[in-house]
Scaffold this motif. Sequence first.
Motif, PDB file in Angstrom:
ATOM      1  N   GLY A 309      48.691  12.297  19.947  1.00 19.67           N
ATOM      2  CA  GLY A 309      48.996  12.575  18.547  1.00 19.67           C
ATOM      3  C   GLY A 309      50.443  12.357  18.167  1.00 19.67           C
ATOM      4  N   THR A 310      51.167  11.614  18.975  1.00 19.17           N
ATOM      5  CA  THR A 310      52.606  11.410  18.701  1.00 19.17           C
ATOM      6  C   THR A 310      52.944   9.951  18.389  1.00 19.17           C
ATOM      7  OG1 THR A 310      53.055  11.098  21.075  1.00 19.17           O
ATOM      8  CG2 THR A 310      53.234  13.338  20.199  1.00 19.17           C
ATOM      9  N   LEU A 311      51.941   9.142  18.103  1.00 13.66           N
ATOM     10  CA  LEU A 311      52.198   7.717  17.882  1.00 13.66           C
ATOM     11  C   LEU A 311      53.146   7.489  16.707  1.00 13.66           C
ATOM     12  CD1 LEU A 311      51.522   4.838  18.799  1.00 13.66           C
ATOM     13  CD2 LEU A 311      49.570   4.865  17.243  1.00 13.66           C
ATOM     14  N   SER A 312      52.892   8.176  15.602  1.00 16.30           N
ATOM     15  CA  SER A 312      53.716   7.956  14.413  1.00 16.30           C
ATOM     16  C   SER A 312      55.124   8.515  14.568  1.00 16.30           C
ATOM     17  CB  SER A 312      53.049   8.583  13.191  1.00 16.30           C
ATOM     18  OG  SER A 312      52.880   9.975  13.378  1.00 16.30           O
ATOM     19  N   GLU A 313      55.368   9.290  15.593  1.00 10.43           N
ATOM     20  CA  GLU A 313      56.701   9.844  15.821  1.00 10.43           C
ATOM     21  C   GLU A 313      57.599   8.892  16.616  1.00 10.43           C
ATOM     22  OE1 GLU A 313      56.198  13.585  17.720  1.00 10.43           O
ATOM     23  OE2 GLU A 313      54.763  14.333  16.228  1.00 10.43           O
ATOM     24  N   GLN A 314      57.008   7.842  17.161  1.00 12.78           N
ATOM     25  CA  GLN A 314      57.789   6.899  17.963  1.00 12.78           C
ATOM     26  C   GLN A 314      58.704   6.067  17.062  1.00 12.78           C
ATOM     27  OE1 GLN A 314      57.338   7.069  21.407  1.00 12.78           O
ATOM     28  NE2 GLN A 314      56.029   8.775  20.779  1.00 12.78           N
ATOM     29  N   ALA A 315      59.944   5.864  17.511  1.00  4.13           N
ATOM     30  CA  ALA A 315      60.919   5.114  16.704  1.00  4.13           C
ATOM     31  C   ALA A 315      60.460   3.682  16.480  1.00  4.13           C
ATOM     32  CB  ALA A 315      62.281   5.133  17.390  1.00  4.13           C
ATOM     33  N   TRP A 316      59.913   3.060  17.522  1.00  4.53           N
ATOM     34  CA  TRP A 316      59.472   1.674  17.384  1.00  4.53           C
ATOM     35  C   TRP A 316      58.351   1.557  16.364  1.00  4.53           C
ATOM     36  CZ3 TRP A 316      54.435   0.257  18.180  1.00  4.53           C
ATOM     37  CH2 TRP A 316      53.625   1.150  18.897  1.00  4.53           C
ATOM     38  N   PHE A 317      57.479   2.577  16.316  1.00 10.23           N
ATOM     39  CA  PHE A 317      56.337   2.548  15.405  1.00 10.23           C
ATOM     40  C   PHE A 317      56.809   2.519  13.953  1.00 10.23           C
ATOM     41  CE2 PHE A 317      53.057   4.452  12.804  1.00 10.23           C
ATOM     42  CZ  PHE A 317      51.898   3.859  13.272  1.00 10.23           C
ATOM     43  N   GLN A 318      57.749   3.374  13.624  1.00  8.08           N
ATOM     44  CA  GLN A 318      58.230   3.428  12.247  1.00  8.08           C
ATOM     45  C   GLN A 318      59.009   2.173  11.877  1.00  8.08           C
ATOM     46  OE1 GLN A 318      57.203   5.984  10.184  1.00  8.08           O
ATOM     47  NE2 GLN A 318      57.896   4.444   8.711  1.00  8.08           N
ATOM     48  N   THR A 319      59.757   1.623  12.854  1.00  6.77           N
ATOM     49  CA  THR A 319      60.542   0.423  12.582  1.00  6.77           C
ATOM     50  C   THR A 319      59.642  -0.760  12.231  1.00  6.77           C
ATOM     51  OG1 THR A 319      62.261   1.155  14.110  1.00  6.77           O
ATOM     52  CG2 THR A 319      62.247  -1.167  13.515  1.00  6.77           C
TER      53      THR A 319
END
Length: 586
Positions: A309-319
């Motif tokens: 449940g932490t995928l959207s918290e990853q920096a690369w994901f948001q970038t």
Amino acid sequence: MTDIQLWTLIFVGGSFAVYIYVAYRSRVKDTSEFYVAGGGIPAPANGAAIAADWMSAASFISMAGLIALANNGYGGSAFLMGWTGGYVLLALLLAPYLRKFGKYTIPDFVGDRYNETARIIAVVCALVVSLTYVVGQMAGAGVVFGRFLGVDTSIGVLIGMTVVFFYAVLGGMKGITWTQVCQYAVLITAYLIPAVAISAKLTGIPLPQIGFGQILDELEALQAQLGFSEYTAALFGGDKLNMILLTASLMFGTAGLPHVIIRFYTASSVRAARYSALWAIFFIALLYTTAPTVAAFAKFNILETSLAGTLSEQAWFQTWTDVGLITNSAGDPIPSGADAVFRGDAANEVLINNDILVLASPEIGGLPAPIVGLVAAGGVAAALSTASGLLLVISSAVANDIYHKRINPKANEKQQVRVARIAMALGILLAGYLGINPPGFAGEVVALAFGLACASFFPTLLLGIFWKKCTAIGAAAGMATGITVTMLYFIWTLPSESAPIFLGNEPIAGIAPTGFGVIGMLFNFAVTFAVSMFTPKPSHEMQNLVEEIRYPGHTDLVAMHAAGEDVHGYESEYLDQPTDRSRRNT
């Protein structure tokens, strides 16, 4: 400026400086060096240049994404089998004989082996294939620059165009060859270092090809928990037909790619061409045996964070979400802070663009910023190395096969090189425009180019070497039929939002456009055979020459032809004595 952007600037800027310096030191003035680097490139260097020329943005940027995201691991193997198998076909069936024939380009071979009408059709096919292929390279360069330098994708394409313009227009094939040797060193280093580091981090085994096997069981379990089919499952009940057609299209298309075939003319001899092929296979294998490991490691990391449940918290994901290459299932951006999973509600189900997996893999694996910057430099090197080779095909087709052969046969060396450079500059401008508005992701666009090469060039080259009675009218009709049928199918089936010309209709018999090149190839073979049976056969001298180039060693007829001498009326002493082949090696 972030650390990643700083290191990207250092690695990309440093590599660009090297490319332009090498091109400057390799600048040329005559057509032999502009088209084929004077035919004097050593086999190991030529093998590295062939590998860089062939391993495009599709190989570096898209292939791991195709394996991990667009298919399961088994389905994605079509790209591995097709691209590597095709290279073996090229190295064994075509390259040595074309090198022995002694012409600069595929249209040059076609014009000499058949006639001038066939040459013009071959020029059109070379331009269509090369422009389609180069679109994928420019689009790939735009993705890299857009993410890592924080610029618009269109600006990224323009940067790539500018660099290619300097080193390709200045140095021709000689400059491109030595630049591609440098680009291969950059791209393979950029591909292997993150794979080794992530393998050691996940499995404790620094050799990715071995660590890959250890991670598969855990990846299968994660896939099952998130509702995916098995990563290694065969296509039971799946679309076997399209997998077979795609593999075959990529394979035969590879063997007909004009920018790869022209590479073998840069070797100093037929023997050197064979050794170049051997070196190239080794250099290519380094990346192609690593690509499945990169796919598996990246997908494992993504699924693990998604399950937690932490995928959207990853920096690369948001970038990558910010640049529009990660969206939800409706194609809309995922709101900041929203839960994101691979399986779940339509509002938050993640769609990751295939082209970002390799570029994002160091960040996904938690590697430091310098490695992220190195991977960016590798992606740019892969895109630009292939783009330069394709642009040389475009320029040589225009300057040699249209201007010199048809418009101004008395043109001197200086005039021909000037026209070649102008043609290359125009090709760069057109490629840049199409790269900003591509009809799909890099791997898909490249697959279409392979289909066009498969449908047009492969039958014509194969029959031109191994069937001495293949006629000029038959070859011309076959090429025209193959590429026309394939292009019409692309127009019929590709989605209309890609470009206004496409209609977006349902595929006929379920055949995907990326695999239709094989059908076009079969049309080409059938038409060529049928027409050749009822049209005038090639001259006696040409039939003798076709027979001669298939045998090893020196023969007078082949030597005279390669030197540009008139072989009309020449009688081959060997063909009259078919039982005595030993003298061919004298």
